[in-house]
Design a protein around this motif. Sequence first.
Motif, PDB file in Angstrom:
ATOM      1  N   LYS A 139       0.552  -1.293  -0.068  1.00 58.32           N
ATOM      2  CA  LYS A 139       0.466  -0.081   0.380  1.00 58.32           C
ATOM      3  C   LYS A 139       1.335   1.094  -0.258  1.00 58.32           C
ATOM      4  O   LYS A 139       0.488   2.550  -0.594  1.00 58.32           O
ATOM      5  N   ILE A 140       1.550   1.141   0.538  1.00 67.96           N
ATOM      6  CA  ILE A 140       2.503   2.163   1.205  1.00 67.96           C
ATOM      7  C   ILE A 140       3.427   2.584  -0.176  1.00 67.96           C
ATOM      8  O   ILE A 140       3.302   3.985  -0.765  1.00 67.96           O
ATOM      9  N   ILE A 141       4.927   1.579  -1.129  1.00 65.73           N
ATOM     10  CA  ILE A 141       4.992   1.850  -2.578  1.00 65.73           C
ATOM     11  C   ILE A 141       3.434   2.713  -3.590  1.00 65.73           C
ATOM     12  O   ILE A 141       3.746   3.367  -4.266  1.00 65.73           O
ATOM     13  N   SER A 142       2.616   1.728  -3.521  1.00 67.52           N
ATOM     14  CA  SER A 142       1.833   1.838  -4.721  1.00 67.52           C
ATOM     15  C   SER A 142       1.115   3.726  -4.409  1.00 67.52           C
ATOM     16  O   SER A 142       0.705   4.480  -5.277  1.00 67.52           O
ATOM     17  N   ALA A 143       0.746   3.782  -3.273  1.00 65.46           N
ATOM     18  CA  ALA A 143       0.562   5.077  -3.088  1.00 65.46           C
ATOM     19  C   ALA A 143       1.575   6.333  -3.866  1.00 65.46           C
ATOM     20  O   ALA A 143       1.708   7.042  -4.289  1.00 65.46           O
ATOM     21  N   TYR A 144       3.202   6.219  -3.407  1.00 69.27           N
ATOM     22  CA  TYR A 144       4.392   6.573  -3.518  1.00 69.27           C
ATOM     23  C   TYR A 144       4.076   6.499  -5.041  1.00 69.27           C
ATOM     24  O   TYR A 144       4.165   7.328  -5.717  1.00 69.27           O
ATOM     25  N   ILE A 145       3.609   5.167  -6.068  1.00 69.64           N
ATOM     26  CA  ILE A 145       4.279   5.368  -7.680  1.00 69.64           C
ATOM     27  C   ILE A 145       2.575   6.247  -7.899  1.00 69.64           C
ATOM     28  O   ILE A 145       2.851   7.188  -8.660  1.00 69.64           O
ATOM     29  N   ILE A 146       1.772   6.657  -7.034  1.00 73.26           N
ATOM     30  CA  ILE A 146       0.373   7.401  -7.756  1.00 73.26           C
ATOM     31  C   ILE A 146       0.585   8.583  -7.761  1.00 73.26           C
ATOM     32  O   ILE A 146       0.590   9.584  -8.470  1.00 73.26           O
ATOM     33  N   LYS A 147       1.659   9.215  -6.951  1.00 77.62           N
ATOM     34  CA  LYS A 147       2.190  10.516  -6.901  1.00 77.62           C
ATOM     35  C   LYS A 147       3.098  10.136  -7.777  1.00 77.62           C
ATOM     36  O   LYS A 147       3.163  11.543  -7.813  1.00 77.62           O
ATOM     37  N   ASN A 148       3.837   9.946  -7.475  1.00 73.69           N
ATOM     38  CA  ASN A 148       5.304  10.653  -8.110  1.00 73.69           C
ATOM     39  C   ASN A 148       5.415   9.558  -9.606  1.00 73.69           C
ATOM     40  O   ASN A 148       6.170   8.442  -9.679  1.00 73.69           O
ATOM     41  N   TYR A 149       4.444   9.404 -10.504  1.00 73.93           N
ATOM     42  CA  TYR A 149       4.282   8.138 -11.833  1.00 73.93           C
ATOM     43  C   TYR A 149       6.158   8.822 -12.487  1.00 73.93           C
ATOM     44  O   TYR A 149       5.651  10.003 -12.517  1.00 73.93           O
ATOM     45  N   PRO A 150       6.266   8.066 -13.410  1.00 77.74           N
ATOM     46  CA  PRO A 150       7.836   8.620 -13.786  1.00 77.74           C
ATOM     47  C   PRO A 150       6.338   9.538 -15.164  1.00 77.74           C
ATOM     48  O   PRO A 150       6.367   8.919 -15.991  1.00 77.74           O
ATOM     49  N   LYS A 151       7.757  10.395 -14.833  1.00 76.66           N
ATOM     50  CA  LYS A 151       7.543  11.794 -16.452  1.00 76.66           C
ATOM     51  C   LYS A 151       7.460  11.396 -17.482  1.00 76.66           C
ATOM     52  O   LYS A 151       6.684  11.060 -18.831  1.00 76.66           O
ATOM     53  N   ASP A 152       8.410  10.026 -18.097  1.00 72.24           N
ATOM     54  CA  ASP A 152       8.665   9.981 -19.085  1.00 72.24           C
ATOM     55  C   ASP A 152       7.498   8.574 -19.945  1.00 72.24           C
ATOM     56  O   ASP A 152       6.767   8.713 -21.183  1.00 72.24           O
ATOM     57  N   ALA A 153       7.111   8.060 -18.856  1.00 74.74           N
ATOM     58  CA  ALA A 153       5.840   6.939 -19.135  1.00 74.74           C
ATOM     59  C   ALA A 153       4.975   7.796 -19.327  1.00 74.74           C
ATOM     60  O   ALA A 153       3.269   7.032 -19.687  1.00 74.74           O
ATOM     61  N   LEU A 154       4.516   8.816 -18.337  1.00 73.80           N
ATOM     62  CA  LEU A 154       3.279   8.962 -18.509  1.00 73.80           C
ATOM     63  C   LEU A 154       3.021  10.144 -19.522  1.00 73.80           C
ATOM     64  O   LEU A 154       2.244   9.972 -20.069  1.00 73.80           O
ATOM     65  N   ARG A 155       3.740  11.022 -20.086  1.00 71.90           N
ATOM     66  CA  ARG A 155       3.912  11.496 -21.800  1.00 71.90           C
ATOM     67  C   ARG A 155       4.294  10.272 -22.422  1.00 71.90           C
ATOM     68  O   ARG A 155       2.851  10.640 -23.625  1.00 71.90           O
ATOM     69  N   ARG A 156       4.016   9.539 -22.295  1.00 67.82           N
ATOM     70  CA  ARG A 156       4.411   8.347 -23.066  1.00 67.82           C
ATOM     71  C   ARG A 156       2.794   7.463 -23.084  1.00 67.82           C
ATOM     72  O   ARG A 156       2.998   6.483 -23.797  1.00 67.82           O
ATOM     73  N   ASN A 157       2.343   7.508 -22.367  1.00 64.55           N
ATOM     74  CA  ASN A 157       0.792   6.291 -21.630  1.00 64.55           C
ATOM     75  C   ASN A 157       1.345   5.583 -21.358  1.00 64.55           C
ATOM     76  O   ASN A 157       1.201   4.024 -21.931  1.00 64.55           O
ATOM     77  N   GLN A 158       2.355   4.877 -21.198  1.00 58.46           N
ATOM     78  CA  GLN A 158       2.919   3.728 -20.389  1.00 58.46           C
ATOM     79  C   GLN A 158       2.838   3.391 -19.387  1.00 58.46           C
ATOM     80  O   GLN A 158       2.881   3.759 -18.233  1.00 58.46           O
ATOM     81  N   SER A 159       2.056   1.615 -19.330  1.00 56.92           N
ATOM     82  CA  SER A 159       1.900   1.746 -17.593  1.00 56.92           C
ATOM     83  C   SER A 159       2.767   0.320 -18.046  1.00 56.92           C
ATOM     84  O   SER A 159       2.528  -0.805 -19.320  1.00 56.92           O
ATOM     85  N   GLY A 160       2.566  -0.601 -16.892  1.00 61.99           N
ATOM     86  CA  GLY A 160       3.108  -2.097 -16.758  1.00 61.99           C
ATOM     87  C   GLY A 160       3.400  -2.898 -15.268  1.00 61.99           C
ATOM     88  O   GLY A 160       2.550  -1.637 -14.865  1.00 61.99           O
ATOM     89  N   SER A 161       4.069  -3.286 -14.565  1.00 63.57           N
ATOM     90  CA  SER A 161       4.220  -4.177 -13.698  1.00 63.57           C
ATOM     91  C   SER A 161       5.715  -4.443 -13.367  1.00 63.57           C
ATOM     92  O   SER A 161       6.047  -5.033 -14.790  1.00 63.57           O
ATOM     93  N   VAL A 162       5.963  -4.473 -12.563  1.00 60.73           N
ATOM     94  CA  VAL A 162       7.468  -4.688 -12.212  1.00 60.73           C
ATOM     95  C   VAL A 162       7.344  -5.973 -10.622  1.00 60.73           C
ATOM     96  O   VAL A 162       7.223  -5.048 -10.222  1.00 60.73           O
TER      97      VAL A 162
END
Length: 220
Positions: A139-162
């Motif tokens: 939950k802590i990591i997921s909340a951080y990812i929502i607030k700090n989504y990578p800008k390059d991936a957001l601009r390119r509309n990229q998503s995925g799972s690691v």
Amino acid sequence: MKNKIGLISGFMVSVFVHFGILLFAFLFLKEQAPIQKELFHSISLNDYIVPQVEQKIEQSAAQIEPEKAIEKEQIVPKKVQPKPMPKNIKNSQIPKSSKTEQTAQNTPTNNATNNAPPKENLAQSLAKEQDKIAAQIYKIISAYIIKNYPKDALRRNQSGSVLVSFNYNSSGVSNAQILQSSNIKSLDKASLDAIEKTKHLFPKTNKNFAFTLPVRFAIK
């Protein structure tokens, strides 16, 4: 003088008379003695002694036989059947031997050993604690990812799972690495950065855990 002669003659006559009586009696008894001896010898001793002896032997045999029978009865052991224990008696009602009580009192108890949970319960409790901490970290990591989504991936509309893994204990996080990549470098790097940035928020523990968690990136 005549009177004296008469007394003497009377005395002498009396003496002869008594002597004749005694002689006759002696001869008569002498003749009767052989007859009595014959009668005495003709009587068998068996008529008196043998019946008495046989009677005594029969009495002693009658007394000995009951005594032997009593001895035989005493020698034969009787089989003692054990009394069956009632089925419904509780364990608390059964008295314990004094030796067992003394042994239990004299044996020192190890509180650490007695209070230690069984191995199965210990493993189950560790697994539950690990799952609980993993859910909180996710939950802590997921909340951080929502607030700090990578800008390059957001601009390119990229998503995925690691899929990431790391060790966690009272000293903190160590050996964080990617087990399965998202094939997007910015997302892979962002997942490891999220662990590094939020590790101070993870719940405290004094045990050593190894976590494997998915880090999901999704644009909403």
